[in-house]
Scaffold this motif. Structure first.
Motif, PDB file in Angstrom:
ATOM      1  N   THR A 238      28.746  38.989  47.896  1.00 33.83           N
ATOM      2  CA  THR A 238      27.365  39.098  48.887  1.00 33.83           C
ATOM      3  C   THR A 238      27.011  40.468  49.065  1.00 33.83           C
ATOM      4  O   THR A 238      25.796  40.650  49.534  1.00 33.83           O
ATOM      5  CB  THR A 238      27.797  38.492  50.370  1.00 33.83           C
ATOM      6  OG1 THR A 238      29.089  39.408  51.042  1.00 33.83           O
ATOM      7  CG2 THR A 238      28.024  36.849  50.347  1.00 33.83           C
ATOM      8  N   GLU A 239      27.587  41.427  48.778  1.00 35.03           N
ATOM      9  CA  GLU A 239      27.083  43.021  48.850  1.00 35.03           C
ATOM     10  C   GLU A 239      28.166  43.649  48.172  1.00 35.03           C
ATOM     11  O   GLU A 239      29.288  43.397  47.807  1.00 35.03           O
ATOM     12  CB  GLU A 239      27.193  43.326  50.432  1.00 35.03           C
ATOM     13  CG  GLU A 239      26.536  44.700  50.805  1.00 35.03           C
ATOM     14  CD  GLU A 239      26.730  45.109  52.281  1.00 35.03           C
ATOM     15  OE1 GLU A 239      26.368  46.127  52.423  1.00 35.03           O
ATOM     16  OE2 GLU A 239      26.951  43.870  52.955  1.00 35.03           O
ATOM     17  N   GLY A 240      27.732  44.734  47.466  1.00 35.36           N
ATOM     18  CA  GLY A 240      28.659  45.781  46.827  1.00 35.36           C
ATOM     19  C   GLY A 240      28.337  45.710  45.295  1.00 35.36           C
ATOM     20  O   GLY A 240      27.651  44.728  44.870  1.00 35.36           O
ATOM     21  N   THR A 241      29.060  46.705  44.655  1.00 36.48           N
ATOM     22  CA  THR A 241      28.958  46.630  42.955  1.00 36.48           C
ATOM     23  C   THR A 241      30.303  46.811  42.591  1.00 36.48           C
ATOM     24  O   THR A 241      31.240  47.251  43.199  1.00 36.48           O
ATOM     25  CB  THR A 241      28.061  47.632  42.617  1.00 36.48           C
ATOM     26  OG1 THR A 241      28.806  48.996  43.317  1.00 36.48           O
ATOM     27  CG2 THR A 241      26.713  47.739  43.189  1.00 36.48           C
ATOM     28  N   ILE A 242      30.552  46.283  41.322  1.00 35.06           N
ATOM     29  CA  ILE A 242      31.579  46.519  40.487  1.00 35.06           C
ATOM     30  C   ILE A 242      31.195  46.879  39.077  1.00 35.06           C
ATOM     31  O   ILE A 242      30.276  46.222  38.329  1.00 35.06           O
ATOM     32  CB  ILE A 242      32.436  45.242  40.306  1.00 35.06           C
ATOM     33  CG1 ILE A 242      33.067  44.659  41.481  1.00 35.06           C
ATOM     34  CG2 ILE A 242      33.752  45.658  39.410  1.00 35.06           C
ATOM     35  CD1 ILE A 242      33.717  43.333  41.529  1.00 35.06           C
ATOM     36  N   THR A 243      31.542  48.131  38.539  1.00 35.41           N
ATOM     37  CA  THR A 243      31.225  48.634  37.318  1.00 35.41           C
ATOM     38  C   THR A 243      32.211  48.882  36.350  1.00 35.41           C
ATOM     39  O   THR A 243      33.291  49.320  37.119  1.00 35.41           O
ATOM     40  CB  THR A 243      30.199  49.915  37.444  1.00 35.41           C
ATOM     41  OG1 THR A 243      30.677  51.008  37.992  1.00 35.41           O
ATOM     42  CG2 THR A 243      28.614  49.401  38.401  1.00 35.41           C
ATOM     43  N   LEU A 244      32.129  48.894  35.236  1.00 36.11           N
ATOM     44  CA  LEU A 244      32.990  49.179  34.196  1.00 36.11           C
ATOM     45  C   LEU A 244      32.252  50.214  33.172  1.00 36.11           C
ATOM     46  O   LEU A 244      31.537  49.833  32.390  1.00 36.11           O
ATOM     47  CB  LEU A 244      33.730  48.183  33.471  1.00 36.11           C
ATOM     48  CG  LEU A 244      34.833  48.479  32.320  1.00 36.11           C
ATOM     49  CD1 LEU A 244      35.980  49.260  32.947  1.00 36.11           C
ATOM     50  CD2 LEU A 244      35.305  47.172  31.679  1.00 36.11           C
ATOM     51  N   ASP A 245      32.607  51.396  33.297  1.00 35.43           N
ATOM     52  CA  ASP A 245      31.824  52.295  32.524  1.00 35.43           C
ATOM     53  C   ASP A 245      30.467  52.500  32.728  1.00 35.43           C
ATOM     54  O   ASP A 245      29.578  52.580  31.775  1.00 35.43           O
ATOM     55  CB  ASP A 245      32.327  52.392  30.913  1.00 35.43           C
ATOM     56  CG  ASP A 245      33.733  52.514  30.561  1.00 35.43           C
ATOM     57  OD1 ASP A 245      34.451  53.119  31.419  1.00 35.43           O
ATOM     58  OD2 ASP A 245      34.109  51.915  29.691  1.00 35.43           O
ATOM     59  N   GLY A 246      30.108  52.036  33.935  1.00 37.22           N
ATOM     60  CA  GLY A 246      28.487  52.279  34.348  1.00 37.22           C
ATOM     61  C   GLY A 246      27.963  50.793  34.128  1.00 37.22           C
ATOM     62  O   GLY A 246      26.910  50.582  34.420  1.00 37.22           O
ATOM     63  N   ALA A 247      28.573  49.968  33.499  1.00 37.27           N
ATOM     64  CA  ALA A 247      28.099  48.840  33.240  1.00 37.27           C
ATOM     65  C   ALA A 247      28.261  47.761  34.372  1.00 37.27           C
ATOM     66  O   ALA A 247      29.212  47.661  34.941  1.00 37.27           O
ATOM     67  CB  ALA A 247      28.619  47.947  32.153  1.00 37.27           C
ATOM     68  N   ASP A 248      27.444  46.862  34.823  1.00 36.21           N
ATOM     69  CA  ASP A 248      27.314  45.796  35.827  1.00 36.21           C
ATOM     70  C   ASP A 248      28.301  44.906  35.534  1.00 36.21           C
ATOM     71  O   ASP A 248      27.935  43.915  35.010  1.00 36.21           O
ATOM     72  CB  ASP A 248      25.875  45.528  36.090  1.00 36.21           C
ATOM     73  CG  ASP A 248      25.915  44.679  37.482  1.00 36.21           C
ATOM     74  OD1 ASP A 248      26.960  44.497  38.005  1.00 36.21           O
ATOM     75  OD2 ASP A 248      24.776  44.080  37.799  1.00 36.21           O
ATOM     76  N   VAL A 249      29.270  44.784  36.105  1.00 31.09           N
ATOM     77  CA  VAL A 249      30.379  43.608  35.804  1.00 31.09           C
ATOM     78  C   VAL A 249      29.939  42.252  36.541  1.00 31.09           C
ATOM     79  O   VAL A 249      30.009  41.142  35.916  1.00 31.09           O
ATOM     80  CB  VAL A 249      31.787  44.180  36.427  1.00 31.09           C
ATOM     81  CG1 VAL A 249      32.782  42.803  36.528  1.00 31.09           C
ATOM     82  CG2 VAL A 249      32.233  45.328  35.666  1.00 31.09           C
ATOM     83  N   LEU A 250      29.238  42.377  37.646  1.00 30.63           N
ATOM     84  CA  LEU A 250      28.723  41.331  38.425  1.00 30.63           C
ATOM     85  C   LEU A 250      27.676  40.527  37.557  1.00 30.63           C
ATOM     86  O   LEU A 250      27.555  39.239  37.806  1.00 30.63           O
ATOM     87  CB  LEU A 250      28.134  41.600  39.860  1.00 30.63           C
ATOM     88  CG  LEU A 250      29.397  42.206  40.711  1.00 30.63           C
ATOM     89  CD1 LEU A 250      28.817  42.693  41.934  1.00 30.63           C
ATOM     90  CD2 LEU A 250      30.581  41.260  40.788  1.00 30.63           C
ATOM     91  N   ALA A 251      27.244  41.216  36.853  1.00 25.71           N
ATOM     92  CA  ALA A 251      25.954  40.647  35.984  1.00 25.71           C
ATOM     93  C   ALA A 251      26.580  39.827  34.775  1.00 25.71           C
ATOM     94  O   ALA A 251      25.855  39.303  33.896  1.00 25.71           O
ATOM     95  CB  ALA A 251      25.111  41.656  35.669  1.00 25.71           C
ATOM     96  N   MET A 252      27.935  40.244  34.442  1.00 27.70           N
ATOM     97  CA  MET A 252      28.444  39.449  33.146  1.00 27.70           C
ATOM     98  C   MET A 252      28.944  38.066  33.422  1.00 27.70           C
ATOM     99  O   MET A 252      29.539  37.654  34.547  1.00 27.70           O
ATOM    100  CB  MET A 252      29.624  40.408  32.753  1.00 27.70           C
ATOM    101  CG  MET A 252      28.975  41.853  32.426  1.00 27.70           C
ATOM    102  SD  MET A 252      30.741  42.811  31.954  1.00 27.70           S
ATOM    103  CE  MET A 252      29.984  44.505  31.923  1.00 27.70           C
ATOM    104  N   THR A 253      29.117  37.199  32.437  1.00 26.90           N
ATOM    105  CA  THR A 253      29.962  36.048  32.550  1.00 26.90           C
ATOM    106  C   THR A 253      31.291  36.393  32.324  1.00 26.90           C
ATOM    107  O   THR A 253      31.678  37.515  32.117  1.00 26.90           O
ATOM    108  CB  THR A 253      29.527  35.100  31.251  1.00 26.90           C
ATOM    109  OG1 THR A 253      29.482  35.830  30.208  1.00 26.90           O
ATOM    110  CG2 THR A 253      28.177  34.796  31.606  1.00 26.90           C
ATOM    111  N   VAL A 254      32.257  35.420  32.667  1.00 24.41           N
ATOM    112  CA  VAL A 254      33.779  35.918  32.693  1.00 24.41           C
ATOM    113  C   VAL A 254      34.121  36.188  31.005  1.00 24.41           C
ATOM    114  O   VAL A 254      34.952  37.096  31.252  1.00 24.41           O
ATOM    115  CB  VAL A 254      34.308  34.469  33.288  1.00 24.41           C
ATOM    116  CG1 VAL A 254      36.075  34.555  32.647  1.00 24.41           C
ATOM    117  CG2 VAL A 254      34.164  33.898  34.400  1.00 24.41           C
ATOM    118  N   ASP A 255      33.460  35.625  30.155  1.00 22.13           N
ATOM    119  CA  ASP A 255      34.145  35.961  28.932  1.00 22.13           C
ATOM    120  C   ASP A 255      33.445  37.378  28.481  1.00 22.13           C
ATOM    121  O   ASP A 255      34.054  38.170  27.875  1.00 22.13           O
ATOM    122  CB  ASP A 255      33.303  34.904  27.961  1.00 22.13           C
ATOM    123  CG  ASP A 255      31.966  34.779  27.677  1.00 22.13           C
ATOM    124  OD1 ASP A 255      31.529  34.349  28.947  1.00 22.13           O
ATOM    125  OD2 ASP A 255      31.367  35.086  26.856  1.00 22.13           O
TER     126      ASP A 255
END
Length: 251
Positions: A62-79
């Motif tokens: 509902t709030e906050g961010t998760i990034t891996l090397d600057g890329a938005d993890v939350l915008a990614m599908t599981v695969d």
């Protein structure tokens, strides 16, 4: 050098009583070659953090961010998260009847890299990894996790981690259900992969016994969906001596 960055993460889950907030503003940063131990009592949100990073549909950020090397993890599908370099070793690995371990591993590697590994090299890599984990060669022809003991399931998770070569590994209570010998073998596998690849590790556990084998660089105490305290390996020793009562009272 890779970095997994979690900022102000809030996560909810649907329950029979309604929507419940589990994570209430988590900040955490893990870089390559670092081992972060996430410790805390039952129900504190440790596994919710793991599954939220991996993209489990049960959990809503509902709030906050998760990034891996600057890329938005939350915008990614599981695969896509897996292809980006995230790996989750589950506390309770699921059975996959009808799919052999060998087929599962090679299919997963192909999906991660975008091309099938060369068979001769792949067979050698699997054999070497299985031998290091004290796994019988016939294990490769068994169905994934079907009829596996607790130790076999956890060794299979580490086998996957070694062969898939992620950037960041989340180990959700990998010590759960292991006897002393299996714990040592699994821990040696984790340390070997970290030493060989510079893997970043988030190690979720209730107890300090696995930390006798996998030495953390940082320890984070999780209570009531938040990081209540952070420190070095000495904090784990303090928890072993004092437990979580102090943090629960403060919460």
């Amino acid at each position: 050098m890779s970095t997994l960055e979690i900022k102000n993460l809030h996560v909810t889950v649907d329950t029979p009583e309604g929507v419940k907030e589990i994570l209430k503003g988590v900040d955490l940063s893990i870089s390559s070659g670092e081992t972060h131990a996430i410790m805390g009592p039952n129900g504190s949100g440790k596994s919710t953090l793991a599954y939220s990073i991996a993209g489990h549909p049960k959990y809503t950020v509902t709030e906050g961010t998760i990034t891996l090397d600057g890329a938005d993890v939350l915008a990614m599908t599981v695969d896509e998260r897996a292809k980006a370099g995230l790996f989750l070793a589950m506390q309770y690995p699921v059975e996959v009847p009808g799919v052999s371990v060998s087929n599962f591993l090679r299919t997963a590697k192909t999906a991660i890299t975008g091309e099938a590994p060369k068979l001769r090299t792949w067979v050698k890599d699997v054999k070497v990894s299985m031998e290091a984990l004290r796994m019988d060669p016939t294990f490769a022809e068994r169905n994934v996790n079907e009829g596996f003991s607790g130790g076999e399931k956890k060794r299979h998770e580490i086998l996957q981690m070694e062969l898939l070569s992620p950037k960041m590994a989340i180990l959700d209570e990998t010590d759960s259900g292991l006897d002393v010998d299996a714990l040592r073998i699994v821990s040696e596998g984790v340390n070997r992969v970290k030493d060989n690849t510079g893997l970043g590790i988030m190690l979720i556990t209730h107890y300090t016994r696995i930390l006798n084998y996998i030495k953390p660089d940082f320890v984070h105490v999780f209570v009531n969906g938040r990081v209540a305290e952070e420190g070095g390996p000495e904090l784990a020793d303090q928890l072993e001596a004092e437990g979580y009562d102090r943090f629960l009272v403060e919460a």
